[in-house]
Design a protein around this motif. Structure first.
Motif, PDB file in Angstrom:
ATOM      1  N   ARG A   1      32.046  35.705  38.938  1.00 23.74           N
ATOM      2  CA  ARG A   1      32.112  36.281  37.590  1.00 23.74           C
ATOM      3  C   ARG A   1      30.746  36.821  37.152  1.00 23.74           C
ATOM      4  NH1 ARG A   1      36.903  35.764  34.988  1.00 23.74           N
ATOM      5  NH2 ARG A   1      38.360  34.275  35.876  1.00 23.74           N
ATOM      6  N   GLN A   2      29.677  36.144  37.540  1.00 22.16           N
ATOM      7  CA  GLN A   2      28.341  36.640  37.210  1.00 22.16           C
ATOM      8  C   GLN A   2      28.074  37.952  37.945  1.00 22.16           C
ATOM      9  OE1 GLN A   2      25.913  33.248  38.240  1.00 22.16           O
ATOM     10  NE2 GLN A   2      26.027  32.394  36.175  1.00 22.16           N
ATOM     11  N   ALA A   3      28.499  38.029  39.202  1.00 26.49           N
ATOM     12  CA  ALA A   3      28.339  39.272  39.960  1.00 26.49           C
ATOM     13  C   ALA A   3      29.169  40.396  39.323  1.00 26.49           C
ATOM     14  CB  ALA A   3      28.757  39.060  41.417  1.00 26.49           C
ATOM     15  N   PHE A   4      30.372  40.077  38.882  1.00 27.54           N
ATOM     16  CA  PHE A   4      31.223  41.064  38.222  1.00 27.54           C
ATOM     17  C   PHE A   4      30.590  41.539  36.919  1.00 27.54           C
ATOM     18  CE2 PHE A   4      34.812  41.755  35.160  1.00 27.54           C
ATOM     19  CZ  PHE A   4      35.218  42.983  35.668  1.00 27.54           C
ATOM     20  N   ASP A   5      30.060  40.613  36.131  1.00 24.88           N
ATOM     21  CA  ASP A   5      29.401  40.992  34.872  1.00 24.88           C
ATOM     22  C   ASP A   5      28.186  41.871  35.138  1.00 24.88           C
ATOM     23  OD1 ASP A   5      31.316  39.597  33.480  1.00 24.88           O
ATOM     24  OD2 ASP A   5      30.067  37.807  33.189  1.00 24.88           O
TER      25      ASP A   5
ATOM     26  N   MET B   1      42.110  40.970  33.965  1.00 25.90           N
ATOM     27  CA  MET B   1      42.714  41.966  34.857  1.00 25.90           C
ATOM     28  C   MET B   1      41.630  42.772  35.568  1.00 25.90           C
ATOM     29  SD  MET B   1      46.109  43.082  32.625  1.00 25.90           S
ATOM     30  CE  MET B   1      45.658  44.763  32.734  1.00 25.90           C
ATOM     31  N   ALA B   2      40.582  43.160  34.846  1.00 26.04           N
ATOM     32  CA  ALA B   2      39.487  43.916  35.464  1.00 26.04           C
ATOM     33  C   ALA B   2      38.774  43.063  36.499  1.00 26.04           C
ATOM     34  CB  ALA B   2      38.511  44.392  34.391  1.00 26.04           C
ATOM     35  N   PHE B   3      38.574  41.788  36.183  1.00 25.14           N
ATOM     36  CA  PHE B   3      37.907  40.894  37.142  1.00 25.14           C
ATOM     37  C   PHE B   3      38.755  40.730  38.399  1.00 25.14           C
ATOM     38  CE2 PHE B   3      37.500  36.563  38.887  1.00 25.14           C
ATOM     39  CZ  PHE B   3      36.214  36.666  39.389  1.00 25.14           C
TER      40      PHE B   3
ATOM     41  N   ARG C   1      39.634  41.570  44.100  1.00 21.62           N
ATOM     42  CA  ARG C   1      40.443  41.989  45.250  1.00 21.62           C
ATOM     43  C   ARG C   1      39.739  43.088  46.037  1.00 21.62           C
ATOM     44  NH1 ARG C   1      44.536  41.335  41.467  1.00 21.62           N
ATOM     45  NH2 ARG C   1      44.575  43.560  41.003  1.00 21.62           N
ATOM     46  N   LYS C   2      39.177  44.046  45.325  1.00 22.61           N
ATOM     47  CA  LYS C   2      38.452  45.146  45.975  1.00 22.61           C
ATOM     48  C   LYS C   2      37.247  44.600  46.745  1.00 22.61           C
ATOM     49  CE  LYS C   2      36.211  49.517  44.740  1.00 22.61           C
ATOM     50  NZ  LYS C   2      35.832  50.376  43.617  1.00 22.61           N
TER      51      LYS C   2
ATOM     52  N   VAL D   1      36.995  43.935  55.590  1.00 21.31           N
ATOM     53  CA  VAL D   1      36.813  45.104  56.450  1.00 21.31           C
ATOM     54  C   VAL D   1      35.454  45.033  57.154  1.00 21.31           C
ATOM     55  CG1 VAL D   1      36.489  47.616  56.432  1.00 21.31           C
ATOM     56  CG2 VAL D   1      38.394  46.594  55.190  1.00 21.31           C
ATOM     57  N   ASN D   2      34.406  44.666  56.426  1.00 17.65           N
ATOM     58  CA  ASN D   2      33.077  44.549  57.037  1.00 17.65           C
ATOM     59  C   ASN D   2      33.054  43.482  58.125  1.00 17.65           C
ATOM     60  OD1 ASN D   2      31.848  46.584  55.573  1.00 17.65           O
ATOM     61  ND2 ASN D   2      31.159  45.202  53.956  1.00 17.65           N
TER      62      ASN D   2
END
Length: 167
Positions: A72-76, A139-141, A146-147, A154-155
């Motif tokens: 969540r901190q990375a998302f923020d 929802m945005a988080f 997921r992305k 993939v990496n």
């Protein structure tokens, strides 16, 4: 509850016990950076009659919570970085448009309308970026998470594939 009550009459809820022990551990530690080893944690749990299995489950839950907090901190941070980029674009483009309007007409006329309408969009962006609670934030988080997980998967697959090709 007063200090004058006999110790045998004192009783505490589980939540109160957790808070009292948390405060006692914080006071006992001379240094805020003091860390406890797993053996010390196990010893404390044993003294509190907490089973090793229960301690391990609690530690796993704690690690999971810490991981989510970091995500969540990375998302923020991602959202704030994205907002700063948009704000920079807004400032640069509008400054250029205002300069063109000022030089071309001797004053500011049409560029103020663009500044105003785009400014309203930036205002909405501020609201969405710094609103850290609610269903839209969740929802945005989840979408970002997921992305992020997909990119990581993939990496990992590509790295294994490239390593296999190198051998």
């Amino acid at each position: 509850m007063t200090d004058f009550e006999p110790k045998s009459l004192r009783s505490y809820s589980q939540e109160d016990v957790q808070r009292i022990l948390q405060l006692a551990i914080a006071r006992q530690a001379d240094d805020q950076d003091k860390e406890f080893s797993y053996d010390q944690l196990l010893e404390i749990a044993t003294e509190l009659e907490i089973s090793v299995e229960c301690l391990n489950l609690a530690e796993r839950d704690w690690r999971s919570q810490q991981s989510e907090i970091q995500q969540r901190q990375a998302f923020d941070s991602y959202r704030i970085g994205r907002f700063k980029k948009r704000l920079g674009n807004y400032a640069i483009v509008n400054a250029g448009l205002m300069l063109v309007d000022f030089i071309g007409g001797g004053g500011l006329t049409w560029s103020l309308y663009i500044l105003l309408f785009w400014g309203m969009a930036v205002g909405l962006d501020v609201w969405n970026t710094f609103q850290a609670k609610g269903e839209e934030y969740e929802m945005a988080f989840q979408k970002w998470y997921r992305k992020h997980q997909f990119k990581r998967t993939v990496n990992t697959v590509l790295n294994k594939w490239f390593k296999a090709l190198q051998i």
